[in-house]
Scaffold this motif. Structure first.
Motif, PDB file in Angstrom:
ATOM      1  N   ASN A  85      -5.111  -6.040   4.582  1.00 37.30           N
ATOM      2  CA  ASN A  85      -4.880  -7.454   4.334  1.00 37.30           C
ATOM      3  C   ASN A  85      -3.390  -7.774   4.228  1.00 37.30           C
ATOM      4  OD1 ASN A  85      -5.958 -10.050   3.855  1.00 37.30           O
ATOM      5  ND2 ASN A  85      -5.733  -9.801   1.644  1.00 37.30           N
ATOM      6  N   LYS A  86      -3.069  -9.070   4.305  1.00 40.28           N
ATOM      7  CA  LYS A  86      -1.693  -9.567   4.197  1.00 40.28           C
ATOM      8  C   LYS A  86      -0.810  -9.009   5.318  1.00 40.28           C
ATOM      9  CE  LYS A  86      -2.169  -9.960  -0.819  1.00 40.28           C
ATOM     10  NZ  LYS A  86      -1.553  -9.733  -2.150  1.00 40.28           N
ATOM     11  N   THR A  87      -1.392  -8.860   6.494  1.00 32.99           N
ATOM     12  CA  THR A  87      -0.636  -8.304   7.619  1.00 32.99           C
ATOM     13  C   THR A  87       0.486  -9.233   8.071  1.00 32.99           C
ATOM     14  OG1 THR A  87      -2.280  -9.229   9.151  1.00 32.99           O
ATOM     15  CG2 THR A  87      -2.585  -6.942   8.453  1.00 32.99           C
ATOM     16  N   ASP A  88       0.424 -10.505   7.676  1.00 33.92           N
ATOM     17  CA  ASP A  88       1.480 -11.443   8.033  1.00 33.92           C
ATOM     18  C   ASP A  88       2.754 -11.228   7.225  1.00 33.92           C
ATOM     19  OD1 ASP A  88      -0.256 -12.236   5.910  1.00 33.92           O
ATOM     20  OD2 ASP A  88       0.675 -14.220   5.891  1.00 33.92           O
ATOM     21  N   LEU A  89       2.695 -10.363   6.225  1.00 33.87           N
ATOM     22  CA  LEU A  89       3.850 -10.128   5.359  1.00 33.87           C
ATOM     23  C   LEU A  89       4.640  -8.884   5.747  1.00 33.87           C
ATOM     24  CD1 LEU A  89       2.285 -10.969   1.862  1.00 33.87           C
ATOM     25  CD2 LEU A  89       3.450 -12.497   3.473  1.00 33.87           C
ATOM     26  N   VAL A  90       4.231  -8.210   6.824  1.00 30.32           N
ATOM     27  CA  VAL A  90       4.946  -7.002   7.251  1.00 30.32           C
ATOM     28  C   VAL A  90       5.303  -7.122   8.724  1.00 30.32           C
ATOM     29  CG1 VAL A  90       3.828  -5.532   5.529  1.00 30.32           C
ATOM     30  CG2 VAL A  90       2.789  -5.804   7.791  1.00 30.32           C
TER      31      VAL A  90
ATOM     32  N   VAL B 224       1.716   1.784   8.277  1.00 30.54           N
ATOM     33  CA  VAL B 224       0.726   1.800   7.207  1.00 30.54           C
ATOM     34  C   VAL B 224      -0.653   2.137   7.754  1.00 30.54           C
ATOM     35  CG1 VAL B 224       0.094  -0.658   7.239  1.00 30.54           C
ATOM     36  CG2 VAL B 224       0.005   0.616   5.099  1.00 30.54           C
ATOM     37  N   GLU B 225      -0.965   1.705   8.965  1.00 27.42           N
ATOM     38  CA  GLU B 225      -2.240   2.091   9.574  1.00 27.42           C
ATOM     39  C   GLU B 225      -2.293   3.602   9.816  1.00 27.42           C
ATOM     40  OE1 GLU B 225      -2.624  -0.364  13.043  1.00 27.42           O
ATOM     41  OE2 GLU B 225      -3.811  -1.861  11.955  1.00 27.42           O
ATOM     42  N   ARG B 226      -1.155   4.159  10.230  1.00 21.56           N
ATOM     43  CA  ARG B 226      -1.106   5.599  10.438  1.00 21.56           C
ATOM     44  C   ARG B 226      -1.345   6.349   9.122  1.00 21.56           C
ATOM     45  NH1 ARG B 226       3.766   5.926  12.371  1.00 21.56           N
ATOM     46  NH2 ARG B 226       3.095   5.558  14.529  1.00 21.56           N
ATOM     47  N   ARG B 227      -0.786   5.807   8.054  1.00 16.58           N
ATOM     48  CA  ARG B 227      -0.980   6.419   6.726  1.00 16.58           C
ATOM     49  C   ARG B 227      -2.442   6.336   6.312  1.00 16.58           C
ATOM     50  NH1 ARG B 227      -1.176   9.396   3.231  1.00 16.58           N
ATOM     51  NH2 ARG B 227      -0.121   9.414   1.213  1.00 16.58           N
TER      52      ARG B 227
ATOM     53  N   GLU C 253       6.091  -1.834  10.558  1.00 19.92           N
ATOM     54  CA  GLU C 253       5.545  -1.497   9.245  1.00 19.92           C
ATOM     55  C   GLU C 253       4.029  -1.452   9.294  1.00 19.92           C
ATOM     56  OE1 GLU C 253       8.755  -3.337   6.072  1.00 19.92           O
ATOM     57  OE2 GLU C 253       7.441  -4.724   7.172  1.00 19.92           O
ATOM     58  N   LEU C 254       3.423  -2.347  10.063  1.00 19.49           N
ATOM     59  CA  LEU C 254       1.969  -2.386  10.180  1.00 19.49           C
ATOM     60  C   LEU C 254       1.451  -1.106  10.841  1.00 19.49           C
ATOM     61  CD1 LEU C 254      -0.569  -4.036   9.704  1.00 19.49           C
ATOM     62  CD2 LEU C 254      -0.194  -5.143  11.918  1.00 19.49           C
TER      63      LEU C 254
ATOM     64  N   LEU D 233       0.806  -1.223   0.000  1.00 21.00           N
ATOM     65  CA  LEU D 233       0.000   0.000   0.000  1.00 21.00           C
ATOM     66  C   LEU D 233       0.843   1.278   0.000  1.00 21.00           C
ATOM     67  CD1 LEU D 233      -2.799   1.277   0.025  1.00 21.00           C
ATOM     68  CD2 LEU D 233      -2.744   1.178   2.529  1.00 21.00           C
ATOM     69  N   PRO D 234       1.907   1.394   0.802  1.00 22.27           N
ATOM     70  CA  PRO D 234       2.682   2.641   0.763  1.00 22.27           C
ATOM     71  C   PRO D 234       3.170   2.998  -0.638  1.00 22.27           C
ATOM     72  CG  PRO D 234       3.296   1.353   2.683  1.00 22.27           C
ATOM     73  CD  PRO D 234       2.417   0.474   1.850  1.00 22.27           C
TER      74      PRO D 234
END
Length: 326
Positions: free
Chosen positions: A158-163, A171-174, A167-168, A135-136
């Motif tokens: 989605n795909k939170t297991d890949l970060v 991306v939530e802050r973004r 990083e999670l 996403l970033p």
């Protein structure tokens, strides 16, 4: 006299290429929820609803063995929705899966523009699936990815297991910078109960406030360099309906292309009912949704999400609608 058929809730499912929206759709259609959904997909190539499902390319509507209906969009969305609502038997909902490069706003506008569609359906929510890892980068190079996040009522990260955990959080802050109000869920392989995806009432402001009374409260004071921002205002003094209609009509006419979403609950002078207002770009809709509750503070709250938003200009316009204003 025949009883009017209830409006069918519509969910717009979007997400950038590879985010996992088809995986989410697969889950919805394969669960034993006992409900009957119509699915509108606007790319034939994305029709991988199930490994053993074969779609007849000449069919626009067909029944699947789990009771759901699927349509391929090869014409006018309004025509397809119109055909669906005229079918015998009641639908529990309609799901529209957009292409990965789609801006969800034009789809949502369909439910404001056509009177027949508007009478028989209601836009329930815009659900966006986002790839936590990519996403970033997509927000940096894709206007569509940014609009999908900003427009959403529900976001599946989605795909939170890949970060990594850091990083999670980043991306939530973004995401929250772009859209501070949407429901946000962390998922792996788009695993989320159906009742947290469908029937969310994202465009049904009365329902939102029943569940989350403070949904529209407070102002968004984020400072950031993103093109998409959120600005919100509130007033405890009644608004003049004529002034508000004149102001918002002029604003949407001049800046509608930049206004992705506008929605609020309004307290009009001389009215004992709450007014729910919502707009998608230049198309607006609104209606009274019921009386103010005993002891409830009669507060007008209005949220804008879009580009090139000037807080001072919008504030002056909003305050100019106060019934006790000049």
């Amino acid at each position: 006299m025949a009883t009017p058929r209830p409006q069918i809730p519509v969910t717009v499912l979007t997400g950038y290429l590879g985010a996992g929206k088809t995986t989410l759709l697969n889950r919805i259609l394969s669960e034993h929820h006992g409900k009957k959904y119509a699915v509108v997909i606007n790319e034939f190539g994305e029709l991988g609803v199930d490994n053993d499902l074969v779609v007849d390319a000449d069919e626009e509507v067909f029944e699947m063995n789990n009771g759901c209906i699927c349509c391929t969009v090869r014409g006018d969305l309004i025509r397809i929705i119109g055909a669906l609502v005229k079918r015998k038997g009641d639908l529990d909902g309609i799901i529209i899966e957009t292409t990965g490069l789609a801006d969800p706003a034009p789809v949502a506008q369909t439910f404001f523009m056509d009177e027949d569609v508007k009478a028989r359906t209601r836009l329930d929510a815009s659900v966006t699936v986002a790839d936590a890892r990519n996403l970033p980068a997509r927000l940096a190079d894709s206007r569509e990815a940014e609009e999908q996040i900003a427009f959403a009522d529900v976001i599946l990260l989605n795909k939170t297991d890949l970060v990594s955990p850091d990083e999670l959080v980043a991306v939530e802050r973004r995401i929250r910078v772009l859209n501070p109000h949407a429901q946000l869920h962390r998922t792996e392989r788009a695993a989320l109960p159906v009742d947290q995806v469908l029937g969310q009432g994202g465009f049904d402001l009365a329902r939102i406030l029943e569940v989350e009374p403070d949904f529209l409260s407070g102002e968004d004071d984020h400072e950031h360099d993103s093109a998409v921002t959120s600005v919100s205002f509130e007033a405890d003094s009644p608004l003049d309906m004529g002034r508000f209609n004149a102001w918002i009509g002029d604003l949407l006419a001049k800046q509608g292309q930049d206004l992705l979403r506008t929605k609020g609950i309004l307290n009009f002078a001389g009215e004992d009912r709450r007014f729910a207002f919502q707009a998608v770009h230049m198309l607006a809709d609104g209606d009274f949704i019921g009386p103010w509750r005993a002891g409830e503070q009669r507060m007008s709250k209005l949220v804008f999400i879009g580009r090139n938003l000037s807080r001072p200009v919008l504030r002056r316009g909003f305050e100019g609608c106060l019934a006790n204003g000049a």
